[in-house]
Design an enzyme around this catalytic site. Sequence first.
Site, PDB file in Angstrom:
ATOM      1  CG  HIS A 151      -5.371   0.013  -1.854  1.00  0.00           C
ATOM      2  ND1 HIS A 151      -4.871   0.295  -3.548  1.00  0.00           N
ATOM      3  CD2 HIS A 151      -4.914  -0.236  -1.020  1.00  0.00           C
ATOM      4  CE1 HIS A 151      -3.137   0.545  -2.169  1.00  0.00           C
ATOM      5  NE2 HIS A 151      -3.459   0.504  -0.933  1.00  0.00           N
ATOM      6  CB  SER A 204      -0.551   0.316   0.888  1.00  0.00           C
ATOM      7  OG  SER A 204      -1.919   1.330   0.898  1.00  0.00           O
TER       8      SER A 204
END
EC number: 2.3.1.39
Length: 290
Positions: A178, A75
């Site tokens: 996301h 991430s």
Amino acid sequence: MLTPWLELPGAADRLAAWSQISGLDLTTLGTTATAEEITDTAVTQPLVVAATLLAHEELTKRGHSAAETIVAGHSVGEIAAYAIAGVISADDAVKLAATRGAEMAKACAVEPTGMAAVLGGDEAEVLARLEALDLVPANRNAAGQIVAAGAVAALDKLAEDPPAKARVRKLATAGAFHTHYMASALDGYAAAAQSVTTSEPTATLLSNADGQPVASAADAMEKLVAQLTKPVRWDLCTATLRDRFQNAESAGIVEFPPAGTLVGIAKRELKGTPTRAIKSPEDLDGLDQL
């Protein structure tokens, strides 16, 4: 998070410079701030990248190089990985993380969304259940470890009625990272990414998009921006590591701070591979013997 690293020569000055770049007092946030203060994603993201890069820079001072290694970040950690692999500078990494965090925080404020870890269960059944609830598998971290993201009401239903043989644990995130819920953050983040000077990777750099090495600096930056609304495929990054390690004379995994989660996955998925979670400068000692 940063207290032990600030005792190193030059670290305080480095962090002061990054604080100016990010517009945040990273020194205070990384040492004496409350847990509530640092859970704000606008704060967490540059703080995580700064912690990683402080540790990496100390490792570099000790004579270790990222060249001929494989680098990956999960991430927002992917931004730090880009700096370690030489695609962007450390200063630009912190600046980019601050922009990413600020833009995502604004996106999170639009409607109530969140994330939850789904642990165990049959993968196909878990994915089918998420689809039925209009949830997204935002992180596919490992076998039996999928992070669902979406509307809070849908996550509540998932927790009330989880897939067979699975348990659901809600995560303390600001929103559905996301996923398409972050789409409004794309323009600001993309503009910041386009303003950054890039270089070709000096190490093998794996992308969260597909677990494969990026082809070039341009490819890397395109994937980095697109990843804002796409799932993190850490399972595929791990699969690539497994393939590469099979043909390597020696292999080991080092996780930079804040460390522990990815090493935990590696211990389960890459059994027998030496690992080290770097949480303080002392953890950098003896890496040659890893």
